[in-house]
Scaffold this active site. Structure first.
Site, PDB file in Angstrom:
ATOM      1  N   GLU A  79     -52.988  34.279 -16.944  1.00 13.25           N
ATOM      2  CA  GLU A  79     -52.259  33.477 -15.977  1.00 13.25           C
ATOM      3  C   GLU A  79     -51.945  34.722 -15.100  1.00 13.25           C
ATOM      4  O   GLU A  79     -51.818  34.574 -13.842  1.00 13.25           O
ATOM      5  CB  GLU A  79     -50.967  32.725 -16.368  1.00 13.25           C
ATOM      6  CG  GLU A  79     -51.497  31.446 -17.160  1.00 13.25           C
ATOM      7  CD  GLU A  79     -52.193  30.548 -16.446  1.00 13.25           C
ATOM      8  OE1 GLU A  79     -51.984  30.666 -14.910  1.00 13.25           O
ATOM      9  OE2 GLU A  79     -52.654  29.492 -16.869  1.00 13.25           O
ATOM     10  N   ASP A 257     -64.049  26.362 -18.726  1.00 10.02           N
ATOM     11  CA  ASP A 257     -64.553  26.132 -17.345  1.00 10.02           C
ATOM     12  C   ASP A 257     -64.727  27.425 -16.601  1.00 10.02           C
ATOM     13  O   ASP A 257     -65.954  27.733 -16.150  1.00 10.02           O
ATOM     14  CB  ASP A 257     -63.287  25.222 -16.663  1.00 10.02           C
ATOM     15  CG  ASP A 257     -61.945  25.670 -16.772  1.00 10.02           C
ATOM     16  OD1 ASP A 257     -61.779  26.803 -17.525  1.00 10.02           O
ATOM     17  OD2 ASP A 257     -61.078  25.207 -16.336  1.00 10.02           O
ATOM     18  N   GLU A 350     -55.632  13.834 -16.557  1.00 15.59           N
ATOM     19  CA  GLU A 350     -55.975  15.167 -17.435  1.00 15.59           C
ATOM     20  C   GLU A 350     -57.259  14.772 -18.093  1.00 15.59           C
ATOM     21  O   GLU A 350     -58.319  15.384 -18.342  1.00 15.59           O
ATOM     22  CB  GLU A 350     -54.935  15.460 -18.207  1.00 15.59           C
ATOM     23  CG  GLU A 350     -53.638  16.245 -17.642  1.00 15.59           C
ATOM     24  CD  GLU A 350     -54.407  17.489 -16.834  1.00 15.59           C
ATOM     25  OE1 GLU A 350     -53.866  18.664 -17.647  1.00 15.59           O
ATOM     26  OE2 GLU A 350     -54.969  17.490 -15.845  1.00 15.59           O
ATOM     27  N   GLU A 371     -59.065  21.309  -8.441  1.00 17.75           N
ATOM     28  CA  GLU A 371     -60.483  21.462  -8.513  1.00 17.75           C
ATOM     29  C   GLU A 371     -61.433  20.427  -7.928  1.00 17.75           C
ATOM     30  O   GLU A 371     -62.377  20.611  -7.217  1.00 17.75           O
ATOM     31  CB  GLU A 371     -60.742  21.093 -10.159  1.00 17.75           C
ATOM     32  CG  GLU A 371     -60.364  22.415 -10.964  1.00 17.75           C
ATOM     33  CD  GLU A 371     -58.916  22.548 -11.213  1.00 17.75           C
ATOM     34  OE1 GLU A 371     -58.431  23.718 -11.789  1.00 17.75           O
ATOM     35  OE2 GLU A 371     -58.190  21.561 -11.293  1.00 17.75           O
TER      36      GLU A 371
END
Length: 617
Positions: A79, A257, A350, A371
């Site tokens: 992050e 991902d 989710e 996304e």
């Protein structure tokens, strides 16, 4: 959309700054990462993209004078890299360049210096036997290896919401008693660290992140799939505390991902063919074993047996990645399926169970994820089809009527009842609003830095703008000629040895039917010659063969080479599941039968990438 950005940005600046993020219902601030104005840093290049010179300049000046990283904070490597390091580098490249039209007059590389200082504080995380970094590091004290096996670590789970021991319940990490890192967390650092190496002329940043990618890829299964979590000491694929994700499960969503994303983008930005080779192998395996047209499922990484028929909201980035790769047709079908979930609930949960066609228990939230907007933008850019403008309009309407609150935009804790939660992630301003604005600006006749600027841009996984400038993308261009002198010849490089077999090539049976279909370059059992290759080119650049450039040894979880040749990828077990239909949506003129075709049809299609693909450009 511009109004959406300023409603949220002004809410943050008025009520939360300099805390990390805004609580939009209570109009308060909270520190979720390191307590250093996270949302402001994440928003810098969006301000520049909107042409807001005044606020961009004042924000750069404030950060230059007030931000520091010599603090006793344990932070997520992933992050911190994608949000803080990426935000600083993107803003530096805009603020320091007259060609962008946003040059800050008094700017003197302060953001670049901060980025370098931060990255050096993250470097201790990479000191592991596998080269795969720890999930967390203390900015002041680094990683204490004697304690890392016994103490809980912050485990990155790539844009997912778990409980973190270092911040609040909204941070994207979770507790674990062993040094485990997600595949995305360890393999999604190459763009930011690579750009930093090229700007500072110090190879260490690019080297450690490339080694991390190699460490993950070397531990792939024999059918070229990777798991979700890996032990950084042993290299063994392992299991997180959430029992819904099993040992050695492979997919394109949570925890994996952006590993795929950065393989292709690192090639596009840096021109490093090794990343392209890995991407082709990984993408081919994903399309062969994970693609249940138009959806994607999770399978056992070794046997390809179906284990989890679930649409995960993080999968929605995939059609956008396929556009970058030029594989448009499956991207269109998959986006249509994903958007049908949005139309059903007003947001994407989710998790959406493809067997029951309902929201997965315990995964009902929508934390303002970008996304689907990202893929919508890329598909409109590639096709010009107005259906994507309609989709974008529906997304804006959902956000305005379901997520907008007093001081910003709220998480949706339950997509079925549109219940709001008092949190707004910084990526809402860095990505969600940015991609929506780019979508509509492109339709209106683009007049922005990305579409009409001096460079082509690659978006990081946090949506930060990384330009393909000569300094970044052409650093090795003159090394393409045998005997050329390399710009970085004054730097010290370590050499590594690649054992390569040129004769034992075999066809990749991945079902990757494109004009760039790959073959396995090396044998995993017999090695007939060894070539010493500089880890990062220095001095005189020798001409390297295709095999020498791309040979990446396959390793077992214990770090040793396997004795026996693995079976051909196409011969691996594939378990058939019940067919799944797309949710009907009158907004699109496609029926479920229009967007579905069998795996056999896909293998026979011989479909090639578009000659006009962005990859070719």
């Amino acid at each position: 959309v511009r109004g959406m950005f300023y409603h949220a940005f002004d809410g943050y600046m008025d009520h939360a700054f300099p805390h990390d993020e805004l609580r939009p219902l209570s109009c308060e601030g909270e520190d979720t990462l390191g307590g250093y104005a996270l949302t402001l840093i994440d928003s810098l290049d969006t301000l520049a993209l909107l042409g807001d010179r005044e606020r961009f300049t004042s924000s750069v000046e404030w950060i230059s004078k007030n931000l520091r990283f010599d603090i006793n904070k344990t932070v997520s490597v992933f992050e911190t890299t994608i949000r803080i390091l990426g935000g600083l580098l993107s803003a530096h490249l805009i603020a320091s360049d007259y060609a962008t039209g946003m040059r800050v007059p008094a700017y003197d590389d302060e953001l670049l210096n901060l980025a370098e200082d931060l990255a050096r504080r993250l470097l201790p995380a990479f000191d592991t036997p596998t080269g795969i970094p720890f999930g967390s590091v203390n900015l002041l004290h680094g990683v204490d290896e004697s304690e890392s096996k016994a103490k809980p670590l912050y485990i990155v789970a790539s844009h997912n919401t778990f409980l973190s021991p270092f911040s609040n319940s909204h941070s994207r990490g979770y507790m674990c008693s062993t040094p485990i890192t997600s595949t995305a967390g360890g393999g999604t650092l190459t763009l930011e660290f690579g750009v930093l190496s090229r700007l500072t002329n110090d190879p260490i940043f690019e080297q450690v992140t490339k080694n991390a990618v190699r460490g993950i890829w070397a531990r792939r299964s024999r059918i070229n799939l990777v798991g979700a979590h890996v032990d950084v000491f042993t290299g063994e694929w392992t299991q997180k505390t959430d029992v819904s994700v099993g040992l050695q499960d492979a997919g394109i969503g949570t925890s994996i991902d952006s590993f795929y994303e950065y393989l292709l983008k690192a090639y596009l930005l840096f021109g490093d063919d090794e990343y392209l080779f890995i991407f082709q192998e990984a993408y081919g395996a994903a399309m062969h074993y994970l693609f249940n047209d138009p959806w994607y499922v999770e399978v056992n990484m070794n046997s390809a047996a179906l284990v989890w028929p679930l649409f995960n909201s993080l999968q929605a980035f995939w059609p956008g990645l396929q556009v970058l790769a030029g594989d448009i047709d499956p991207a269109i079908r998959t986006h249509t399926a994903f958007f049908s979930v949005w139309k059903r609930y007003g947001f994407t949960p989710e998790g959406f169970n493809l067997a029951t066609l309902s929201v997965q228990h315990g995964q009902k939230s929508y934390p303002l994820r970008p996304e689907l907007m990202e893929s919508t933008y890329w598909l409109y850019k590639a096709t010009g089809d107005p259906r994507y403008l309609d989709a974008g309009r529906d997304m804006v309407a959902s956000l305005q009527y379901g997520a907008r609150c007093a001081c910003g935009y709220c998480h949706i804790s339950d997509v079925e009842f549109h219940k709001q939660e008092d949190h707004m992630e910084s990526f809402f301003l860095a990505e969600t609003v940015k991609y929506l604005w780019l979508l509509f600006d492109l339709a209106a006749g683009p007049d922005n830095l990305v579409e009409n600027g001096p460079y082509k841009y690659i978006f990081s996984t946090e949506g930060h703008l990384l330009p393909a400038t000569p300094q970044i993308s052409l650093v090795r261009e003159h090394c393409s000629y045998v005997g050329a002198y390399c710009r970085s010849s004054n730097l010290t490089r370590e050499s590594y040895t690649l054992d390569i077999s040129k004769d034992d090539q075999e066809t990749n049976g991945s079902g990757f039917h494109t004009s760039l279909a790959t073959t396995r370059i090396f044998s995993r059992s017999s090695f007939q010659k060894s070539t010493s290759v500089s880890g990062l080119i220095k001095g005189l650049c020798p001409g390297l063969t295709h095999e020498q450039k791309y040979g990446i040894p396959y390793m077992t979880s214990t770090g040793t080479m396997p004795e026996n040749e693995p079976p051909n990828q196409g011969a691996a077990t594939r378990v058939e599941s019940h067919s799944v239909v797309m949710l009907p949506d009158s907004a699109f003129k496609h029926s479920p039968t229009d967007v579905q075709k069998t795996g056999d049809d896909d293998q026979e299609s011989g479909q090639e990438w578009s000659e006009g693909s962005l990859l070719k450009e």
